[in-house]
Design a protein around this motif. Structure first.
Motif: not given
Length: 154
Positions: A49-50, A111-119, A125-134
């Motif tokens: 999700g976002v 894992i989470v990744v920023p969404v940038w607009r300019g500076e 953007l956020d992604v979760d897994s039920t597994e470890f170390d995905s």
């Protein structure tokens, strides 16, 4: 999924995402379809999700998966930390991440990744897994590419 397969899948997915949003003016619908495509592409994705920046918080935006936290403060949890630090964060075991917000007890890596607009960061953007170390660098690079593509929708 091998590292090579994963990198190729993200490349294919980036093209699909570009086509999903091309010429469509329904931003929420586009984001929902992009997130559905992400969730369907990778079997280890449990939640995707976002979270959108609104003043001093991240607020829940479109997502695919189980119920989620509504609001996250800057610096709080993995999402808030990614926003505060201005960088992607990969967490192999969320139970070892200080201050992790357990929106779902089924989540084990994230894992989470920023969404940038300019500076400035406008969302994460956020992604979760039920597994470890995905998640690995392939996920990071692939999601950063997706984040650039969806930036105009936010």
């Amino acid at each position: 999924m091998s590292t090579i397969d994963k990198a190729q899948e993200y490349q294919t997915l980036a093209l699909q995402v570009e086509n999903l949003i091309k010429g469509i003016d329904n931003r929420v619908g586009c984001l929902c379809n992009v997130l559905a495509a992400l969730k369907e592409a990778f079997p280890y994705y449990f939640w995707v999700g976002v979270y959108i920046v609104r003043e001093s918080n991240l607020v829940l935006g479109p997502f695919q998966g189980s119920v989620a936290c509504y609001t996250i403060a800057k610096g709080q949890g993995v999402c808030g930390s990614s926003w505060a630090e201005g960088r992607p964060i990969i967490v192999p075991d969320v139970h070892q991440f200080s201050g992790h917000m357990a929106c779902s007890s089924l989540s084990n890596s994230e894992i989470v990744v920023p969404v940038w607009r300019g500076e400035r960061i406008i969302a994460v953007l956020d992604v979760d897994s039920t597994e470890f170390d995905s998640f690995d660098e392939n996920d990071e690079r692939g999601l950063e590419q997706i984040a650039k593509i969806i930036e105009p929708l936010l």
